[in-house]
Design an enzyme around this catalytic site. Structure first.
Site, PDB file in Angstrom:
ATOM      1  N   GLU A 193      16.383   4.573  27.975  1.00  0.00           N
ATOM      2  CA  GLU A 193      16.116   3.283  28.609  1.00  0.00           C
ATOM      3  C   GLU A 193      14.636   2.981  28.382  1.00  0.00           C
ATOM      4  O   GLU A 193      13.771   3.524  29.068  1.00  0.00           O
ATOM      5  CB  GLU A 193      16.460   3.340  30.102  1.00  0.00           C
ATOM      6  CG  GLU A 193      17.928   3.635  30.390  1.00  0.00           C
ATOM      7  CD  GLU A 193      18.876   2.601  29.814  1.00  0.00           C
ATOM      8  OE1 GLU A 193      18.421   1.493  29.444  1.00  0.00           O
ATOM      9  OE2 GLU A 193      20.077   2.888  29.712  1.00  0.00           O
TER      10      GLU A 193
ATOM     11  N   CYS B 211      10.209  -2.727  33.333  1.00  0.00           N
ATOM     12  CA  CYS B 211      10.622  -2.689  31.929  1.00  0.00           C
ATOM     13  C   CYS B 211      11.310  -3.973  31.492  1.00  0.00           C
ATOM     14  O   CYS B 211      11.254  -4.327  30.308  1.00  0.00           O
ATOM     15  CB  CYS B 211      11.530  -1.486  31.677  1.00  0.00           C
ATOM     16  SG  CYS B 211      13.037  -1.464  32.661  1.00  0.00           S
TER      17      CYS B 211
END
Length: 485
Positions: free
Chosen positions: A231, A265
């Site tokens: 991720e 993110c």
């Protein structure tokens, strides 16, 4: 002991790293042995563990909020509640609601040629799962993967970020109060420990962090053929059409940018706006920002950049952009403060791809705005660069929406929103290309940490041998005539 006899700091550090590595390997061995004795935990056991985890988070909620505030220098408790506590609880609740159905073997069809027979897929725990958690949402990005790993029946080892020592201390105590270390164990340490952690022969490894570090993690995991979920991040664009009211568009994406001071993110990384609307967009962002973060509050109520190193990196982006002719517009009356690791939301007008701010993931409260003439220019620009983790379309025009959706790639998309697809439990979360590999959350998380084992079974009747050698019989000719065409 005299000064001459004192042990150098470097020797002490090496000794601590060596000890951490030894403990880590010992923990891994204990978990592997424990899994060998309990390879398929019952539904009831998994539910019990998840409920205990949820209760522990609620009991330790205030301690977690306080620890997060200390680690960031200051972090709004509301942002911690939404980004770390609520999201973790929601993940547990959703998993508890659906786990029984996820665990049921799935029936699969068997073609007429293979009858009589039955086929199914059994979701079997992989074993010992490694989880490398980042510093930006240290609770949610530890608990979220852990929930999926436990739901799938695994044991888990967690490597927490060295940037969040206070939060780590609370989480270590919280997890130790529920689980024996042979079930869930925690490893602490800096880069060398993390490197050794990623080289363990896990049955699956999930890493959340930067693309650069993700490459190292995947390389280390490859030595043991460990499957990985990465991720990562990247530059997630916002695309505004030429019709949507700009106040409405800003309302839809600005919190995704300002939450956690942009240290997310999936935070919007830059904005494409029709050239004729750029000045109006700047005014709309300024107005909305002041209503959300009144200047009179000062920085006493603003989330900080995690440390001075990260703050200096962001300041460097701004200084370079300004030196290359871009206009830098800090919002609000509170200036950047290096000692306090504070930076206001800062807009950049006139940036281009030669600037570092347009090459690297920003991961902070900086927002470049790029004017465009035609949507095809935007699509070509996005496709010419690494695939982003998120892409955010601000438009009520279905044709505009579909043009962007069908002609770009991204890990996930929000239409008339930004970043919040991450906390929709029924959606898979993951990147593509440089923004990640694989996905989790919801059923995808359960399946990521499970081995989908095919089971093909026959009863007493068995006709397959009719096609066995010797070949060339009438039955073979009949079979080829009807089934190979």
């Amino acid at each position: 002991m005299s000064n001459a006899e004192q042990i150098p700091d470097s020797v002490i550090a090496e000794s601590l790293v060596a000890t951490a590595k030894t403990q880590m390997v010992s923990l891994f061995d204990r978990q592997k042995m424990a899994f060998d004795k309990d390879r398929f935990p019952s539904y009831e056991q998994r539910v019990r563990e998840l409920k205990q985890l949820k209760q522990a988070i609620l009991v330790n909620k205030q301690d977690l909020l306080n620890a997060l505030e200390m680690d960031f220098g200051y972090r709004s408790h509301d942002e911690s509640m939404l980004g770390d506590i609520f999201s973790s609880i929601s993940s547990v609740d959703y998993t508890l609601k659906h786990l029984q159905r996820w665990m049921k073997p799935q029936k699969r069809a068997v073609g007429i040629v293979f009858q009589p027979a039955h086929a199914k897929v059994v979701y079997q725990p992989k074993g010992v799962v490694g989880i490398i958690a980042p510093w930006n949402y240290p609770v949610f990005l530890t608990i979220g993967p852990l929930v999926a790993a436990l739901a799938a029946g695994n044991r888990a080892m967690i490597k927490m970020s060295e940037y969040t020592p206070n939060t780590n201390a609370v989480l270590v105590k919280l997890l130790a109060g529920i689980f024996d270390s042979s079930k869930v164990g925690v490893t602490l340490g800096e880069a060398e420990v993390a490197q050794a952690f990623s080289g363990l022969p896990f049955d699956h490894l999930l890493f959340t962090g930067s693309t650069e570090v993700g490459r190292h993690v995947m390389r280390a995991a490859a030595e043991n053929l460990v499957p990985v979920t990465l991720e990562l991040g990247g530059k997630s664009p916002v695309i505004i059409d030429d019709k949507i009211p700009l106040g409405e568009a800003v309302k839809r994406f600005i919190y995704g940018k300002t939450m956690n001071a942009g240290q997310t993110c999936v935070s919007p990384d830059y904005v494409y706006c029709p050239k004729s609307r750029v000045n109006e967009l700047v005014a709309a962002i300024r107005l909305r920002h002041e209503s959300m973060y009144p200047s009179l509050d000062g920085f006493s109520k603003r989330t900080r950049i995690i440390n001075r190193r990260q703050h200096s990196r962001l300041v460097g982006y701004l200084e370079q952009a300004k030196s290359l002719g871009a206009e830098v517009i800090p919002l609000g009356e509170v200036p950047t403060d290096h000692d306090e690791c504070y930076m206001p939301l800062t807009l950049i007008i006139g940036s281009d791809r030669t600037m570092t701010v347009m090459q690297e993931e920003i991961f902070g409260p900086i927002l470049p705005i790029i004017g465009y003439d035609d949507l095809s220019q935007v699509i070509d620009s996005i496709n010419a660069n690494s695939r982003p983790l998120g892409l955010y379309i601000q438009s009520f025009d279905k044709h505009f929406q579909n043009t962007v959706l069908n002609n770009t790639h991204a890990g996930g998309v929000c239409i008339n929103d930004a970043a919040f697809h991450v906390v929709v439990d029924d959606l898979p979360f993951g990147g593509t290309g440089d923004s990640g590999l694989g996905s989790y959350h919801g059923v995808e998380g359960f399946r990521t940490f499970s081995h989908a084992k095919s089971v093909f079974s026959r009863g007493r009747l068995f006709f397959a041998d009719m096609l066995f050698p010797p070949y060339g019989t009438r039955l073979h000719q009949w079979f080829y005539r009807f089934f190979v065409r």
